[in-house]
Structure formats: C-alpha cells, structure tokens
Design an enzyme around this catalytic site. Structure first.
Site, short mmCIF file in Angstrom:
data_model
loop_
_atom_site.label_atom_id
_atom_site.label_comp_id
_atom_site.label_asym_id
_atom_site.label_seq_id
_atom_site.Cartn_x
_atom_site.Cartn_y
_atom_site.Cartn_z
N HIS A 175 4.96 5.76 11.62
CA HIS A 175 4.49 5.54 10.18
C HIS A 175 3.51 6.71 10.30
CE1 HIS A 175 3.16 4.20 6.50
NE2 HIS A 175 2.82 2.88 6.73
N ARG B 260 0.73 -1.25 -0.05
CA ARG B 260 -0.07 0.00 0.07
C ARG B 260 0.89 1.31 0.06
NH1 ARG B 260 -2.65 -3.94 1.68
NH2 ARG B 260 -0.68 -4.51 2.65
N THR B 261 2.07 1.36 1.15
CA THR B 261 2.50 2.48 1.16
C THR B 261 3.19 3.09 -0.22
OG1 THR B 261 2.60 1.96 3.39
CG2 THR B 261 4.31 3.92 2.37
N ARG C 21 11.45 3.85 3.61
CA ARG C 21 10.87 2.60 4.84
C ARG C 21 12.15 1.67 4.87
NH1 ARG C 21 5.92 -1.16 4.43
NH2 ARG C 21 4.89 0.67 5.11
N LYS D 292 25.94 -4.71 -2.63
CA LYS D 292 27.20 -4.66 -2.70
C LYS D 292 28.04 -4.26 -1.65
CE LYS D 292 26.53 -3.74 -7.70
NZ LYS D 292 26.25 -2.64 -8.54
N1 CP Z 1 -0.37 0.02 5.75
C1 CP Z 1 0.93 -0.37 5.30
O1 CP Z 1 1.93 0.17 5.39
O2 CP Z 1 0.77 -1.21 4.33
P1 CP Z 1 2.15 -1.89 3.49
O3 CP Z 1 2.94 -2.38 4.45
O4 CP Z 1 1.57 -2.85 2.47
O5 CP Z 1 2.75 -0.62 2.98
#
Ligand code: CP
Length: 307
Positions: free
Chosen positions: A135, A57-58, A107, A86
């Site tokens: 988040h 999603r993110t 991330r 590497k």
């Molecule tokens: N909600 C969320 O962060 O989903 P993903 O891990 O799929 O990005």
C-alpha cells in the site's frame, strides 16, 4: 530532487530521492488541501478509480486530491456497480478505464494485481492496496506524518503492532523506514509475524529490527506506536481470527507518562479506544488528512511527467 517513476506499485520501486520529492511537494500542497489556496494544475485531466475492495480514506482522499487540483474523477467504488458483475475480466476493465482517464488508481484483493494491469495500459497506474501485498501511497502519508511531527525519520524508533502477516500497510512502511534509517520493533502474536521474506529483505538492507509479542517490551523506548487492525477478512480460518482478535488494546491508561505518538492507517475496530483520540498521543486522524496533500503531490508528479 526529482521523481522518476511512471507507476506507483510498490514502495520498493522508490528511491529515497523519489520519496523526498513527494514529501517536499506535499508541503507545498497543504494550503490547497486545506482550501486556503486554489490550484488548477490538473484541469482537463481525469483520474480513473477501480476499487475491487472497500475503502473510505484511500478512495475519498484520491478523489479530493484530484478535485482540489482542478481535475475530474471517474470509476467505481465497488464492482457491483460495474460490468465486472457481468463477468468482464480485470484486463478488459482496466483497458476501458484507461481509455477514459489520464491515470488509474486500483485496489484489488489479489497481490500483484496493480503490477499486472500496469503492464497492460500506457497511463500511470497507482496501487491503492493489493491484497496482503503493498500500500505504497499509505506509506508516503505515514512518512509525511512522522516528518511533520518529529521533523525527521532517520533515527526514529517505530513499533509496528498487530497484523504484520497480512497487513499491506506495514509491509510497505517497513521497507521505507529501513531505507530512511529508522529503528523498528515488530509487535505481533506469533501467528501474525512479519513475513520471513520481508525480514530477510530488511536484514539485507541493514535495517535495525527486533521482534516481540509483548507491547510492554517497547513502550518506554519508541517514538511511534503504529497500530494496525487484526484483519478478519484476510484470515482463511475464522476460528483463528476469533482466537487472536483483541490481542492488543491501546488506551490512555497504557500511554500515561509515555513520550510517543500513536498512528494507525485506519479503519480501527477496537484496538485503540476512543479515549486516546483527543490526547496528545492520537495522531491517526491528522495522519488520514495528510493523505490529501501527499496524493495531490503524487498525482501532480505522475500525470505531469507522463504528458
Ligand atoms: N488506510 C486505508 O487504506 O484506509 P481505507 O481502507 O479506508 O482506504
């Protein structure tokens, strides 16, 4: 209303004004997110994506957001396809992507990684999840969902359920709900309680909270059940995960007659059964869609203010 941030690292960096600005702009973005209107506000701009941890999603909603605004996207969805394999370190990788892009989304499995790289580069940095830390963009879309459904956040009664110890979505969300005057119930097994530091901060901010391990204690009083996955990948001891997994099960039988909605940042494993999906309770897929207008609003505000 205005937006004051250069980077989006923690929800604690946001003022109420910053959040209200993004939620308002996201409303304007919805027709573009639904492909009913066109926009070129990000034409000629590039978003750099650095995903050291998996995401559906993110990552995809950031990509969609940038493309819906006429911009482009570069980056990696897994380190295996980059020179990280590497041995290139985080600082050098970040410097390079920042040379090519107008803003970065990162991330990483390490808490604090986004803050660290934001000190290295000049372009805006967005934290798309740092370990068990924060988040913040998930929180913005969670707030947007609540506002779309209830027309307000203040006074809502929200139960956060599941992995409150390692869950970065609930860490961010609890601060924001406290800021907006929502009441919170923290429902978790004793081993996965909300961290003491967060509880302490919320108390200091006069947020109204309670803790329980029994979901039945809150079902009749809450407006929102915010369910989270017990995250296998965060447990240092696999035996402990096996003991705790499946602690909560939300199904249509449990929800019958209740006046609430069910949200979840997703992915889910088995904590919400599919029979909830198409009921009046299940809002989690709609919630995931709102990631697009919210992230469009955020990209627009960050990149324009940096010009
Ligand atoms: N909600 C969320 O962060 O989903 P993903 O891990 O799929 O990005």
């Amino acid at each position: 209303m205005s937006f004051s941030l250069k980077n989006v690292i923690s929800i604690k960096d946001f003022s109420k004004d910053d959040i209200n600005f993004i939620l308002k702009q996201a409303e304007e973005m919805e027709p573009v997110a639904r492909s009913q209107k066109m926009s070129q506000t990000m034409a000629g701009k590039i978003l750099g994506m650095m995903f050291y941890e998996p995401s559906t999603r993110t990552r995809l909603s950031f990509e969609t957001s940038m493309k819906r605004l006429g911009g482009g996207v570069i980056g990696f969805a897994e380190t295996g396809a980059s020179s990280v394999t590497k041995g290139e370190n985080l600082a050098d990788t970040t410097r390079m992507v920042a040379e090519y892009a107008d803003a970065l989304v990162i991330r990483h499995n390490l808490e604090g990684a986004a803050r660290y790289v934001s000190d290295i580069v000049d372009v805006p940095v967005i934290n798309a999840g740092d370990g068990a830390g924060q988040h913040p963009t998930q929180t913005l879309l969670d707030l947007y969902t609540m506002k779309r459904v209830f027309g307000k956040i203040k006074g809502l009664n929200v139960a956060l359920i599941g992995d409150l110890k390692y869950g970065r979505t609930v860490h961010s969300l609890s601060y924001a709900l406290g800021m907006f005057g929502a009441k919170m119930s923290f429902v978790s097994p004793p081993e996965l309680r909300m961290p003491q530091e967060t509880l302490h901060d919320l108390k200091g901010a006069n947020a109204v909270t309670q803790e329980t391990n029994d979901i039945n204690n809150v079902l009749d009083e809450v407006d929102v059940l915010y369910v989270t996955r017990i995250q296998k990948e965060r447990f240092p001891d696999p035996e402990e995960y096996l003991r705790i997994k499946g602690a909560y099960l939300i199904n249509s039988e449990l929800l019958k007659g209740k006046d609430l909605i069910v949200m979840h940042p997703l992915p889910r494993v088995d904590e919400i059964t599919p029979d909830v999906d198409d009921t009046k309770y299940g809002k989690y897929f709609e919630q995931a869609f709102y990631g697009v207008p919210v992230r469009m609003a955020l990209l627009d505000a960050l990149i324009k203010s940096f010009e």
